[in-house]
Design an enzyme around this catalytic site. Structure first.
Site, PDB file in Angstrom:
ATOM      1  N   LYS A   1       4.142   8.894   9.369  1.00  0.00           N
ATOM      2  CA  LYS A   1       3.852   8.360  10.700  1.00  0.00           C
ATOM      3  C   LYS A   1       4.844   8.827  11.769  1.00  0.00           C
ATOM      4  CE  LYS A   1       1.376   4.420   8.747  1.00  0.00           C
ATOM      5  NZ  LYS A   1      -0.050   4.671   8.919  1.00  0.00           N
TER       6      LYS A   1
ATOM      7  N   ASP B   1       9.210   2.807   0.281  1.00  0.00           N
ATOM      8  CA  ASP B   1       8.123   3.428   1.033  1.00  0.00           C
ATOM      9  C   ASP B   1       8.298   3.015   2.493  1.00  0.00           C
ATOM     10  OD1 ASP B   1       5.794   4.029   2.383  1.00  0.00           O
ATOM     11  OD2 ASP B   1       4.483   3.588   0.689  1.00  0.00           O
TER      12      ASP B   1
ATOM     13  N   TYR C   1       0.855  -1.189   0.000  1.00  0.00           N
ATOM     14  CA  TYR C   1       0.000   0.000   0.000  1.00  0.00           C
ATOM     15  C   TYR C   1       0.886   1.232   0.000  1.00  0.00           C
ATOM     16  CZ  TYR C   1      -3.565   3.348   1.601  1.00  0.00           C
ATOM     17  OH  TYR C   1      -4.421   4.417   1.714  1.00  0.00           O
TER      18      TYR C   1
HETATM   19  N1  HOZ Z   1      -4.396   2.714   6.110  1.00  0.00           N
HETATM   20  C1  HOZ Z   1      -4.071   2.715   7.486  1.00  0.00           C
HETATM   21  C2  HOZ Z   1      -3.473   1.438   7.919  1.00  0.00           C
HETATM   22  N2  HOZ Z   1      -2.466   0.915   7.105  1.00  0.00           N
HETATM   23  C3  HOZ Z   1      -5.284   3.017   8.335  1.00  0.00           C
HETATM   24  C4  HOZ Z   1      -5.306   4.426   8.723  1.00  0.00           C
HETATM   25  C5  HOZ Z   1      -6.426   4.785   9.671  1.00  0.00           C
HETATM   26  O1  HOZ Z   1      -7.536   4.270   9.516  1.00  0.00           O
HETATM   27  O2  HOZ Z   1      -6.194   5.576  10.568  1.00  0.00           O
END
Ligand code: HOZ
Length: 421
Positions: free
Chosen positions: A267, A239, A144
């Site tokens: 993050k 990434d 992702y």
């Molecule tokens: N896409 C995020 C986890 N890989 C989730 C982000 C969220 O819902 O805060």
């Protein structure tokens, strides 16, 4: 467990936001219950709107590596707020943060601070295309890289939970330059280079995949990516939105000893505030405006509150010499507990996923063999016992430095006693 207030809030939220949430995985859709609304978080605990307290292994999906509301970070933010929330102009905090990032990621010779991982990846890919003057990007099924149009192909994370291989609303033309390879399978990458070699601008990869559940790279896989990209004059983009400052202070590139051409961070680098970064070799990043012709901009980019949080978080990381050994030790205790319960577990440092499948999980195809109903049973078992894990089979458990030995021991015992539903 009483969840009346969360239920009430969710009903109201659904009238205002799609599915009642601002990010799909939060809807708890694949774990068969309504989401909890969080009211506060401290250390290794979160408390919901009904006052239920949980040991938290989501940690905001990674940023809270030091624990929730770390005093050094919250104090820095409080102080920064006194000087204004945003300038839309240059300030010294941007330089201090960039220097700190560079001291840990020397491969980021020049970088840009932006607001989210999605934005950082989108911009890195644009810079890679601008530099190489090529159009195609290789990505891996199950990795992702945020929700920009061109990368929403077998995207993992919330797409996987919702069984959406490729997002609607993305015209075919937007993804025709995205080539799909198989994670941990260098032969699939070689095949793409043999066919499209001169057109491939970059290979983008999560150096340890964590959005189809945790899937570590096999020995030699990252090195093989380094070699083939160099051979064909394509760029290698790591990434490291999840792995940066998590596997080590220098991220996966330090942990595995492979240097990419470009890196994306998010993050942890923002200490819990919306901040991300992309950067790489000087000559590549010199393509970005105002130096070059690759355009990227943002009113809140390098925001002073976000940079203050990032500086404080990285400083605290630097001042915690046993951070990574402790994270490793604590997560290994959870991993061993899962193994003792006969569960199939993948771990990389302080990232871990229990997969409900009999097959070793090494790529997208094996990850999707996992039984989501069984994961939902496991999730609800943990939740009822006061443990908040990822509400999706295809995400990671995140361990923080703030997880106390008592809470790790308690969680390990609960996991070890789990019996499949
Ligand atoms: N896409 C995020 C986890 N890989 C989730 C982000 C969220 O819902 O805060």
């Amino acid at each position: 467990m009483i969840t009346a207030r969360s239920t009430e809030l969710f009903a109201k939220a659904k009238t205002l936001m799609p599915g009642g949430v601002n990010s799909p995985v939060r809807a708890f859709g694949s774990v068969g219950r309504e989401p909890l609304f969080i009211a506060s978080s401290h250390g290794d605990r979160i408390t919901d709107a009904d006052g239920n307290e949980f040991i938290d292994f989501v940690c905001s999906w990674g940023p809270d590596i030091l624990g929730h509301a770390h005093p050094a970070v919250t104090d820095a933010v409080r102080r920064a707020c006194e000087n204004g929330l945003t300038y839309g102009a240059c300030h010294e905090g941007e330089i201090i943060l960039a220097e700190k990032i560079q001291s840990h990621f020397p491969s980021m010779e020049l970088m840009r601070l932006v607001n989210s991982g999605t934005e950082a990846v989108m911009s890195a890919v644009r810079a890679a295309r601008g530099y190489t003057k090529r159009s195609k990007i290789v990505k891996f099924a199950g990795c992702y890289h945020g929700h920009s149009d061109g990368l929403l192909v077998r995207g993992g994370s919330g797409l996987l939970t919702g069984s959406i291989p490729d997002s609607a609303g993305v015209p075919a033309g937007f993804t025709e330059s995205t080539l799909l390879a198989k994670y941990n399978d260098i032969v699939s990458v070689q095949a793409l280079f043999e066919r499209y070699g001169g057109d491939i601008a970059a290979v983008i990869v999560e150096p340890c995949a964590a959005n189809m559940g945790v899937v570590p790279p096999k020995d030699g896989f990252l090195q093989a990516l380094r070699d083939i990209t160099a051979e064909y004059g394509a760029l290698l983009i790591f990434d490291e939105v999840i792995t940066g400052f998590r596997l080590s202070a220098g991220g996966a590139q330090e942990y595995y000893g492979i240097t990419p051409d470009m890196t994306v961070l998010g993050k942890i680098v923002g200490g819990g505030m919306p901040l991300a970064a992309y950067g790489g070799k000087r000559e590549i990043m010199e393509q970005v405006a105002p130096l070059g012709a690759v355009y990227q901009a943002g009113t809140l980019s390098g925001n002073p509150i976000a940079t203050s949080a990032g500086i404080a978080a990285i400083t605290a990381i630097e001042q915690t010499p046993d951070l990574y050994s402790e994270l490793d030790r604590k997560t290994a205790l959870l991993e061993n507990a899962a193994k003792s319960a006969g569960l199939n577990v993948n771990r990389c440092g302080s990232l871990m996923t229990v997969f409900f499948t009999g097959t070793p999980v090494t790529d997208y195809e094996s990850a999707v063999t996992a039984d989501r109903t069984q994961y939902a049973h496991f999730f609800n078992y943990l939740l009822e016992k006061g443990i908040y894990a990822a509400p999706s089979q295809f995400e990671a458990m995140f361990v923080s430095y703030a997880h106390t030995d008592e809470d790790i021991a308690k969680t390990a015992e609960i996991i070890a006693n789990y019996r499949k539903g």
